[in-house]
Design a protein around this motif. Structure first.
Motif, PDB file in Angstrom:
ATOM      1  N   LEU A 105       0.739  -1.090  -0.171  1.00 16.31           N
ATOM      2  CA  LEU A 105       0.047  -0.121   0.088  1.00 16.31           C
ATOM      3  C   LEU A 105       0.836   1.268  -0.020  1.00 16.31           C
ATOM      4  CD1 LEU A 105      -2.851   1.129   0.222  1.00 16.31           C
ATOM      5  CD2 LEU A 105      -2.744   0.902   2.611  1.00 16.31           C
ATOM      6  N   ALA A 106       2.028   1.267   0.649  1.00 14.52           N
ATOM      7  CA  ALA A 106       2.878   2.342   0.781  1.00 14.52           C
ATOM      8  C   ALA A 106       3.489   2.858  -0.641  1.00 14.52           C
ATOM      9  CB  ALA A 106       4.032   2.188   1.811  1.00 14.52           C
ATOM     10  N   ASN A 107       3.662   1.528  -1.370  1.00 14.65           N
ATOM     11  CA  ASN A 107       4.169   1.702  -2.782  1.00 14.65           C
ATOM     12  C   ASN A 107       3.267   2.285  -3.554  1.00 14.65           C
ATOM     13  OD1 ASN A 107       6.945   0.670  -2.040  1.00 14.65           O
ATOM     14  ND2 ASN A 107       6.166  -1.525  -2.416  1.00 14.65           N
ATOM     15  N   VAL A 108       2.134   1.830  -3.664  1.00 16.71           N
ATOM     16  CA  VAL A 108       0.751   2.227  -4.157  1.00 16.71           C
ATOM     17  C   VAL A 108       0.669   3.751  -3.960  1.00 16.71           C
ATOM     18  CG1 VAL A 108      -1.523   2.156  -4.586  1.00 16.71           C
ATOM     19  CG2 VAL A 108      -0.213  -0.040  -4.581  1.00 16.71           C
ATOM     20  N   ARG A 109       0.712   4.298  -2.808  1.00 19.16           N
ATOM     21  CA  ARG A 109       0.591   5.579  -2.579  1.00 19.16           C
ATOM     22  C   ARG A 109       1.710   6.542  -2.975  1.00 19.16           C
ATOM     23  NH1 ARG A 109      -1.112   5.179   3.976  1.00 19.16           N
ATOM     24  NH2 ARG A 109      -3.460   4.739   3.650  1.00 19.16           N
ATOM     25  N   MET A 110       2.910   5.782  -3.013  1.00 18.32           N
ATOM     26  CA  MET A 110       4.088   6.749  -3.693  1.00 18.32           C
ATOM     27  C   MET A 110       3.928   6.991  -5.254  1.00 18.32           C
ATOM     28  SD  MET A 110       7.453   4.872  -1.683  1.00 18.32           S
ATOM     29  CE  MET A 110       8.551   5.868  -2.789  1.00 18.32           C
ATOM     30  N   VAL A 111       3.435   5.757  -5.814  1.00 25.32           N
ATOM     31  CA  VAL A 111       3.030   5.804  -7.391  1.00 25.32           C
ATOM     32  C   VAL A 111       1.936   6.953  -7.671  1.00 25.32           C
ATOM     33  CG1 VAL A 111       2.159   4.554  -9.313  1.00 25.32           C
ATOM     34  CG2 VAL A 111       3.647   3.495  -7.842  1.00 25.32           C
ATOM     35  N   ALA A 112       0.694   6.891  -6.713  1.00 23.51           N
ATOM     36  CA  ALA A 112      -0.221   7.859  -6.715  1.00 23.51           C
ATOM     37  C   ALA A 112       0.225   9.478  -6.514  1.00 23.51           C
ATOM     38  CB  ALA A 112      -1.369   7.410  -5.838  1.00 23.51           C
ATOM     39  N   GLU A 113       1.050   9.304  -5.605  1.00 25.39           N
ATOM     40  CA  GLU A 113       1.667  10.896  -5.320  1.00 25.39           C
ATOM     41  C   GLU A 113       2.329  11.229  -6.472  1.00 25.39           C
ATOM     42  OE1 GLU A 113       3.762  10.511  -1.714  1.00 25.39           O
ATOM     43  OE2 GLU A 113       2.007  10.398  -0.328  1.00 25.39           O
ATOM     44  N   ALA A 114       3.347  10.279  -7.193  1.00 23.04           N
ATOM     45  CA  ALA A 114       3.917  10.540  -8.352  1.00 23.04           C
ATOM     46  C   ALA A 114       3.292  11.149  -9.559  1.00 23.04           C
ATOM     47  CB  ALA A 114       4.925   9.632  -8.813  1.00 23.04           C
ATOM     48  N   ALA A 115       1.914  10.358  -9.642  1.00 23.39           N
ATOM     49  CA  ALA A 115       0.959  10.582 -10.639  1.00 23.39           C
ATOM     50  C   ALA A 115       0.193  11.625 -10.618  1.00 23.39           C
ATOM     51  CB  ALA A 115      -0.097   9.229 -10.715  1.00 23.39           C
ATOM     52  N   GLN A 116       0.058  12.144  -9.355  1.00 21.56           N
ATOM     53  CA  GLN A 116      -0.601  13.310  -8.957  1.00 21.56           C
ATOM     54  C   GLN A 116       0.291  14.535  -9.132  1.00 21.56           C
ATOM     55  OE1 GLN A 116      -1.026  14.667  -4.941  1.00 21.56           O
ATOM     56  NE2 GLN A 116      -3.008  15.164  -5.177  1.00 21.56           N
ATOM     57  N   THR A 137     -10.905  16.813  -3.834  1.00 23.90           N
ATOM     58  CA  THR A 137     -11.171  15.840  -3.001  1.00 23.90           C
ATOM     59  C   THR A 137     -11.403  14.454  -3.640  1.00 23.90           C
ATOM     60  OG1 THR A 137     -11.963  17.250  -1.245  1.00 23.90           O
ATOM     61  CG2 THR A 137     -12.736  14.962  -0.985  1.00 23.90           C
ATOM     62  N   SER A 138     -10.688  13.184  -3.630  1.00 25.81           N
ATOM     63  CA  SER A 138     -10.873  12.196  -4.356  1.00 25.81           C
ATOM     64  C   SER A 138     -11.966  11.226  -3.572  1.00 25.81           C
ATOM     65  CB  SER A 138      -9.586  11.371  -4.734  1.00 25.81           C
ATOM     66  OG  SER A 138      -9.854  10.203  -5.354  1.00 25.81           O
ATOM     67  N   ALA A 139     -12.914  10.648  -4.382  1.00 29.09           N
ATOM     68  CA  ALA A 139     -13.831   9.823  -3.551  1.00 29.09           C
ATOM     69  C   ALA A 139     -13.077   8.366  -3.187  1.00 29.09           C
ATOM     70  CB  ALA A 139     -14.764   9.091  -4.808  1.00 29.09           C
ATOM     71  N   ALA A 140     -12.082   8.092  -3.979  1.00 30.65           N
ATOM     72  CA  ALA A 140     -11.316   6.765  -3.577  1.00 30.65           C
ATOM     73  C   ALA A 140     -10.704   7.319  -2.072  1.00 30.65           C
ATOM     74  CB  ALA A 140     -10.305   6.357  -4.259  1.00 30.65           C
ATOM     75  N   ALA A 141     -10.622   6.219  -1.109  1.00 34.16           N
ATOM     76  CA  ALA A 141     -10.174   6.735   0.231  1.00 34.16           C
ATOM     77  C   ALA A 141      -8.905   6.617   0.071  1.00 34.16           C
ATOM     78  CB  ALA A 141     -10.587   5.515   1.273  1.00 34.16           C
ATOM     79  N   GLU A 142      -7.908   5.709  -0.600  1.00 36.32           N
ATOM     80  CA  GLU A 142      -6.668   5.687  -0.490  1.00 36.32           C
ATOM     81  C   GLU A 142      -5.917   6.304  -1.848  1.00 36.32           C
ATOM     82  OE1 GLU A 142      -5.254   4.755   1.930  1.00 36.32           O
ATOM     83  OE2 GLU A 142      -6.536   3.857   3.084  1.00 36.32           O
ATOM     84  N   ALA A 143      -6.717   6.965  -2.539  1.00 42.48           N
ATOM     85  CA  ALA A 143      -6.173   7.741  -3.834  1.00 42.48           C
ATOM     86  C   ALA A 143      -6.099   9.218  -3.733  1.00 42.48           C
ATOM     87  CB  ALA A 143      -6.828   7.226  -5.092  1.00 42.48           C
ATOM     88  N   GLN A 144      -5.246   9.962  -4.300  1.00 41.92           N
ATOM     89  CA  GLN A 144      -5.406  11.268  -4.449  1.00 41.92           C
ATOM     90  C   GLN A 144      -5.750  11.901  -5.752  1.00 41.92           C
ATOM     91  OE1 GLN A 144      -1.811  12.878  -2.673  1.00 41.92           O
ATOM     92  NE2 GLN A 144      -1.507  11.292  -1.267  1.00 41.92           N
ATOM     93  N   ILE A 145      -6.093  11.144  -6.915  1.00 39.44           N
ATOM     94  CA  ILE A 145      -6.264  11.532  -8.107  1.00 39.44           C
ATOM     95  C   ILE A 145      -7.557  10.812  -8.464  1.00 39.44           C
ATOM     96  CG2 ILE A 145      -4.038  12.394  -8.703  1.00 39.44           C
ATOM     97  CD1 ILE A 145      -3.673   9.688 -10.130  1.00 39.44           C
ATOM     98  N   GLY A 146      -8.178  11.235  -9.368  1.00 40.47           N
ATOM     99  CA  GLY A 146      -9.348  10.463 -10.036  1.00 40.47           C
ATOM    100  C   GLY A 146      -9.701  11.101 -11.261  1.00 40.47           C
ATOM    101  N   GLY A 147     -11.080  11.044 -11.772  1.00 44.28           N
ATOM    102  CA  GLY A 147     -11.588  11.540 -12.968  1.00 44.28           C
ATOM    103  C   GLY A 147     -11.708  12.976 -13.145  1.00 44.28           C
ATOM    104  N   ASP A 148     -11.583  13.616 -12.268  1.00 43.13           N
ATOM    105  CA  ASP A 148     -11.690  15.183 -12.162  1.00 43.13           C
ATOM    106  C   ASP A 148     -10.145  15.702 -12.794  1.00 43.13           C
ATOM    107  OD1 ASP A 148     -14.395  14.686 -11.475  1.00 43.13           O
ATOM    108  OD2 ASP A 148     -14.130  15.888  -9.520  1.00 43.13           O
ATOM    109  N   LEU A 149     -10.424  16.825 -13.348  1.00 38.54           N
ATOM    110  CA  LEU A 149      -9.045  17.298 -13.965  1.00 38.54           C
ATOM    111  C   LEU A 149      -9.000  18.910 -13.647  1.00 38.54           C
ATOM    112  CD1 LEU A 149      -9.364  18.478 -17.047  1.00 38.54           C
ATOM    113  CD2 LEU A 149      -9.838  15.784 -17.070  1.00 38.54           C
ATOM    114  N   TYR A 150      -8.119  19.598 -13.694  1.00 34.05           N
ATOM    115  CA  TYR A 150      -7.779  20.874 -13.714  1.00 34.05           C
ATOM    116  C   TYR A 150      -6.546  21.536 -14.261  1.00 34.05           C
ATOM    117  CZ  TYR A 150      -5.419  20.157  -9.258  1.00 34.05           C
ATOM    118  OH  TYR A 150      -4.875  19.406  -8.532  1.00 34.05           O
ATOM    119  N   GLU A 151      -6.435  22.974 -14.550  1.00 36.25           N
ATOM    120  CA  GLU A 151      -4.974  23.337 -14.709  1.00 36.25           C
ATOM    121  C   GLU A 151      -5.230  24.919 -15.128  1.00 36.25           C
ATOM    122  OE1 GLU A 151      -2.152  23.543 -14.597  1.00 36.25           O
ATOM    123  OE2 GLU A 151      -1.223  21.942 -15.750  1.00 36.25           O
TER     124      GLU A 151
END
Length: 346
Positions: A105-116, A137-151
């Motif tokens: 799970l820690a590795n997955v979070r690192m990947v999610a943070e890098a993707a974010q 605010t992501s709907a996935a409890a352990e994720a920081q990214i999802g289908g919403d986007l901004y720039e």
């Protein structure tokens, strides 16, 4: 953390209570098998070695207590020791599986943070006269990214921004968001007109999306004393005038989402909205206005816009996000992104 400290002490507290009760009650009731609670609780937060040490301590406590109750060497006590040993081995296995899962799970979070960091980069907090605040605010409890986007980008043609919502969820939605953001970041600098940026996004999605998938989005460009909006099937932003008026910046005609050009649907036309000094405009995704409380009531965004009147835009938007989570009473059911632009005086 306090909860972690409690969990680490819990096995010793439980075994101490079992020993105390066994001494007070005597051999009439056998409490010694409850010593197995020690290694069981240890496996919840401790390592394999710690769980084994707690199990050994449980056996160590069991032997003098059995001697005190004149049970040492009897089949009943031998079965108790065997039970403690068996539960300890099972707890050690559970602890090993838990620690391996935590590492994964820690590795997955690192990947999610890098993707974010790659997909949803931090937006600039200032761009000329604009002050910008962001909430995601992501709907996935352990994720920081999802289908919403901004720039938000600053170009020679002015400050341009994008906020959107990809149809669907999961990794496929994240991949689509990546295509949209990549196309926007490139075309926002190349295209002199906002409609040209939208056409580039549509072309990019036509190459990568299949079927009837789509992306709702708003493209905006701040120029002069107004803001140019191009609404592709997205919820209309809320404009808060300096004089206290609150209104939705509805498009003159409903526009089709991005990605449906292959069905013969044309892109909407840009439209101007007054955006003078002291005004604010709030962009958001449908995860905000479709959030329900336990009674099934939608979040009343327009009634909560007074929370955005604070002196600092980011703190004001954080208050609005906290109010949204309080309304839901738990995790949001869908990704919720909000982007606030405040125009300061000259």
């Amino acid at each position: 953390m306090r909860s972690q400290m409690v969990l680490r002490r819990l096995p010793f507290v439980v075994m101490g209570l079992v020993a105390l009760v066994d001494v007070l009650v005597g051999p009439s009731l056998g409490f010694l098998p409850l010593l197995t609670l020690g290694p069981t609780f240890a496996s919840v937060s401790g390592s394999v070695r710690r769980t084994a040490a707690v199990g050994a301590l449980a056996v160590t406590i069991c032997i003098p207590l059995a001697a005190y109750s004149h049970l040492l060497g009897k089949p009943q006590n031998n079965l108790t020791i065997a039970t403690i040993a068996g539960i300890t081995c099972a707890s050690m296995l559970a602890s090993w599986l838990r620690t391996r899962r935590e590492r994964e799970l820690a590795n997955v979070r690192m990947v999610a943070e890098a993707a974010q960091r790659v997909l949803l980069r931090p937006v600039p907090r200032r761009a000329g006269e604009l002050r910008i605040a962001l909430s995601y605010t992501s709907a996935a409890a352990e994720a920081q990214i999802g289908g919403d986007l901004y720039e938000v980008v600053t170009t020679p043609d002015g400050v341009r921004l994008l906020i959107g919502d990809v149809q669907g969820k999961g990794l496929e939605a994240v991949e689509t968001a990546a295509w949209v953001l990549g196309a926007f970041r490139e075309s926002a600098y190349d295209q002199p007109e906002l409609l040209g940026v939208a056409e580039r996004l549509e072309t990019s999605l036509a190459r990568h999306l299949g079927g009837e998938k789509f992306v709702t989005a708003i493209l905006a460009e701040v120029r002069g004393d107004d803001i140019l909006l191009l609404n592709c099937g997205h919820p209309a932003p809320v404009v808060l005038s300096q004089d206290g008026e609150v209104r939705h910046a509805e498009p003159p005609e409903e526009g089709a989402p991005l990605g449906l050009g292959q069905l013969g649907l044309s892109l909407p036309k840009p439209y101007h909205v007054p955006f003078a000094h002291g005004d604010q405009i709030l962009f958001y995704t449908d995860g905000v206005i479709e959030a329900r409380n336990r009674d099934g009531e939608f979040y009343p965004l327009e009634e909560r816009t007074h929370l955005l009147l604070g002196p600092d835009p980011q703190e004001a938007l954080d208050q609005l996000r906290a109010d949204l989570l309080h309304h839901v009473g738990g995790p949001v059911p869908d990704d919720a992104a909000m982007l606030l632009l405040r125009r300061h005086g000259a």
